[in-house]
Scaffold this motif. Structure first.
Motif, short mmCIF file in Angstrom:
data_model
loop_
_atom_site.label_atom_id
_atom_site.label_comp_id
_atom_site.label_asym_id
_atom_site.label_seq_id
_atom_site.Cartn_x
_atom_site.Cartn_y
_atom_site.Cartn_z
N GLY A 23 -1.32 4.09 2.17
CA GLY A 23 -0.39 3.74 1.37
C GLY A 23 1.50 3.24 1.64
N GLU A 24 1.65 2.05 0.90
CA GLU A 24 3.55 1.61 1.26
C GLU A 24 4.01 2.93 1.47
OE1 GLU A 24 3.32 -2.41 -0.79
OE2 GLU A 24 0.70 -2.13 -0.93
N VAL A 25 3.97 4.10 1.26
CA VAL A 25 4.45 5.24 0.84
C VAL A 25 4.88 5.79 2.47
CG1 VAL A 25 4.82 7.15 0.48
CG2 VAL A 25 3.37 5.45 -1.04
N ASP A 26 6.03 5.69 3.08
CA ASP A 26 6.20 6.63 4.35
C ASP A 26 5.67 8.25 4.47
OD1 ASP A 26 6.88 7.60 6.87
OD2 ASP A 26 9.37 7.17 6.71
N ARG A 75 -5.70 4.84 -8.94
CA ARG A 75 -6.29 3.59 -7.63
C ARG A 75 -7.08 3.74 -6.98
NH1 ARG A 75 -1.46 -0.07 -4.84
NH2 ARG A 75 -3.61 -0.44 -3.85
N TRP A 91 -4.24 2.91 -0.40
CA TRP A 91 -3.04 2.25 -0.36
C TRP A 91 -2.18 2.35 -1.44
CZ3 TRP A 91 -1.21 0.34 4.53
CH2 TRP A 91 -2.21 0.12 5.75
N TYR A 144 1.74 7.96 -6.91
CA TYR A 144 1.63 8.11 -5.56
C TYR A 144 1.29 9.81 -4.86
CZ TYR A 144 6.76 9.07 -4.09
OH TYR A 144 7.03 8.64 -4.20
N ASN A 176 1.37 2.67 -4.12
CA ASN A 176 2.62 1.91 -3.05
C ASN A 176 4.14 2.66 -3.78
OD1 ASN A 176 2.97 1.67 -5.85
ND2 ASN A 176 2.21 -1.20 -5.26
N ARG A 177 5.02 2.57 -3.50
CA ARG A 177 6.34 3.38 -4.07
C ARG A 177 6.09 3.82 -6.06
NH1 ARG A 177 8.06 7.19 -1.10
NH2 ARG A 177 9.74 6.40 -2.71
N ASN A 178 5.21 1.93 -6.83
CA ASN A 178 5.50 2.05 -7.88
C ASN A 178 4.26 2.82 -8.54
OD1 ASN A 178 7.64 0.73 -8.20
ND2 ASN A 178 6.29 -1.37 -7.85
N ASP A 179 3.07 3.02 -7.53
CA ASP A 179 2.32 4.28 -8.18
C ASP A 179 1.89 5.52 -8.29
OD1 ASP A 179 -0.23 2.28 -7.88
OD2 ASP A 179 0.34 1.94 -6.29
#
Length: 568
Positions: free
Chosen positions: A180-183, A205, A209, A216, A211-214
């Motif tokens: 993911g593009e999430v920390d 998804r 991976w 998550y 991201n912040r807009n998913d």
């Protein structure tokens, strides 16, 4: 539910209702900002909500969800903060379908009893209870501790080496861990969130991976639809997830609630609803199911085949009335709006605010709650179908706080611990006398109370027929069809003429009532009669005929409801 009642739903974000802290800190913890409890819905509070005209309360966010608050002292596992949105967490990231959220309880270990008492109190006060059912996704760290004996947990028997299997409750990305593009690292504990193999994310998804807009913080549930290899639907035999979700519905129905509002219902196959809802209704015939569905092409499918009682009228009436209120659209759009759902009108749920939408009084919508009064009259009075308002709407709550995870976006946060200013002042330390409200807020509340109560005291609104008058009021000099809208409601020997003005200036209008309306609604022509204007209580002498326009003055951004008796 009696067919003669018009449902007026009061949606309330449970966690925020009783919160009284004036000095909330953005991103504040539970200890810093505090949190409302189910016990804050006292009999006094509930009587006041009923006085507003509500027949049902939708308590939003009751079921236990992921949170950054540590309840491990009560045996509730701690959630990793990287997969929780906001300090309080999203109520749509369920972490135990069989449990009540601990935030909402005065005594955490008695949270189910406190919920049962809330249901009982609401019923004693003459209203019905709606709760959320979140069927499409769960929190990343979902684990049910409260599930009844013998009930298998979601994912317990899954084969996680398979990306898709009709027997699995989740979808997997075999051999990959969640990136993911999430920390995913938590500096406080020094521990990173690990998920292997990665599960698919709630908003469809199917990779590792998000991201912040998913979405998550959630994982997608598997109802037997193969999104991975595109081999279609595997509904025979009945998928395991179907059975588990039906059991959850039956569990909560058994607690005496009166309805479910089903989150993102269209992301779950319609076939599941068509299978589950009749089974729940077999045991609980009066329970209602409300679907959040945004695709008009699917409306009839979810009503006829999915057996839903009501669907959100978001992309139709809500979007249209919002655009007219903001001056982007003509009032003529209302006609095509109802025409597109005319055959299913009684199943559409109307609203101007809910937890997903921006507040009317916010800078992003109308900037002033009074500007939406004509839209409110149309939304509430146009048909017999349900109407919903969101707590604080009746006071013109602007929703312009920057609460933390939820920025300054014109919405009341669902992720943070916070206090809703208008609700806090109305409650006035649990007295609910409104002494701390200003004159404008009191005036608005009075208008809402008058209008919402008319919805059930006037049979023409709760049960009557509807007749749109706009086709004979276009292109004339007596009425501006882009700024005014008029329609009739009729029941028995009573007819209501409802006229609204979306313009910023007061106007004098003449409303044509065609001969066809008199024939279709079987009304006598009355050259002279008395009309009672229900919002003001004033009587006037009028002529109710097809030969002469019905003349009246309309205030700016408001409307009138004329009641005419058609004889004995």
């Amino acid at each position: 539910m009696g067919t003669t009642e018009k449902m007026i739903i009061y949606q309330v974000f449970t966690r925020l209702f009783g919160s009284k802290n004036i000095g909330c800190r953005p991103n504040g913890t539970l200890a810093e900002n505090g949190c409302g409890k189910m016990d804050d819905f006292t009999e006094q509070a509930l009587h006041k909500i009923k006085e507003l005209g509500a027949t049902h309360i939708w308590y939003t966010g009751l079921i236990a969800h992921a949170t950054q608050t540590d309840y491990s002292a009560y045996g509730i596992p701690k959630d990793h903060p990287s997969v929780v949105k906001g300090k309080a967490g999203s109520p749509y990231a369920i972490k135990d379908y069989y449990d009540i959220d601990p935030d909402l309880a005065v005594h955490v270990d008695k949270r189910m009893e406190e919920f049962e008492a809330l249901v009982k109190r609401t019923h004693i006060c003459g209203m019905k209870v709606i709760m959320d059912f979140v069927p499409n996704h769960v929190a990343r760290q979902y684990h049910s501790l409260a599930r009844p004996e013998g009930v298998k947990d979601l994912g317990e028997n899954d084969d996680s080496s398979l990306a898709f299997s009709p027997n699995n409750n989740f979808y997997y990305i075999p051999g990959e861990k969640l990136q993911g593009e999430v920390d995913l690292y938590d500096p406080e504990s020094g521990v990173a969130y690990e998920e292997f193999p990665a599960k698919a994310t709630g908003n469809n998804r199917f990779d590792a991976w998000p991201n912040r807009n998913d979405w998550y913080e959630t994982v997608k549930l598997n109802y037997g639809v193969d999104y991975i290899h595109n081999t279609g639907c595997h509904f025979d035999p009945i998928p395991d997830t179907w059975q588990k979700m039906k059991d959850i519905l039956l569990f909560w129905a058994g607690k005496g609630i009166d309805g479910f509002r089903c989150d993102m219902a269209e992301m779950v196959p319609c076939e599941f609803w068509g299978w589950a809802i009749p089974q729940v209704k077999k045991s609980y015939p009066d329970i209602v199911f409300i679907a959040e569905v945004y695709n008009p092409n699917e409306y009839r499918n979810y009503i006829q085949n999915g057996h839903f009682d009501y669907l959100y009228d978001k992309v139709g009436l809500y979007d249209t009335l919002r655009a007219i209120t903001c001056g982007y659209a003509s009032a003529t759009a209302i006609t095509s709006c109802w025409q597109s759902v005319n055959d299913i009108q009684s199943h559409m749920l109307n609203f101007l605010e809910n937890h997903d939408e921006q507040r009317i009084a916010s800078d992003f919508f109308a900037g002033n709650a009074f500007k939406a009064l004509p839209a409110l009259i149309v939304s509430a009075c146009m048909n017999t179908n349900p109407m919903m308002i969101y707590f604080g709407q009746e006071f013109g709550e602007p929703g312009m706080d920057s609460e933390g995870f939820s920025g300054r976006d014109g919405r009341t946060t669902i992720f943070d611990y916070w206090t809703v200013n208008t609700i806090r002042r109305w409650s006035n330390h649990g007295r609910f006398n409104g002494h701390q409200l200003n004159a404008k807020e009191k005036e608005l509340q009075k208008f809402y109370q008058k209008l919402l109560n008319l919805c059930n005291t006037e049979k023409a609104i709760s049960q009557g027929e509807f007749f749109d008058l706009m086709y004979v009021n276009q292109g004339g000099w007596q009425m501006n069809e882009h700024k005014q809208y008029a329609f009739l409601r009729k029941y028995g020997k009573e007819v209501l003429l409802i006229v609204v003005n979306f313009d910023d200036i007061p106007v004098r209008v003449g409303v044509n009532i065609p001969p066809h309306a008199f024939e279709y609604l079987q009304m006598p022509v009355l050259p002279q009669c008395t009309a009672k204007e229900l919002l003001s209580g004033k009587d006037s002498k009028v002529s109710f005929t097809p030969d002469k326009a019905f003349g009246t003055e309309l205030p700016a951004r408001n409307g009138k409801i004329f009641k005419i008796s058609l004889g004995k």
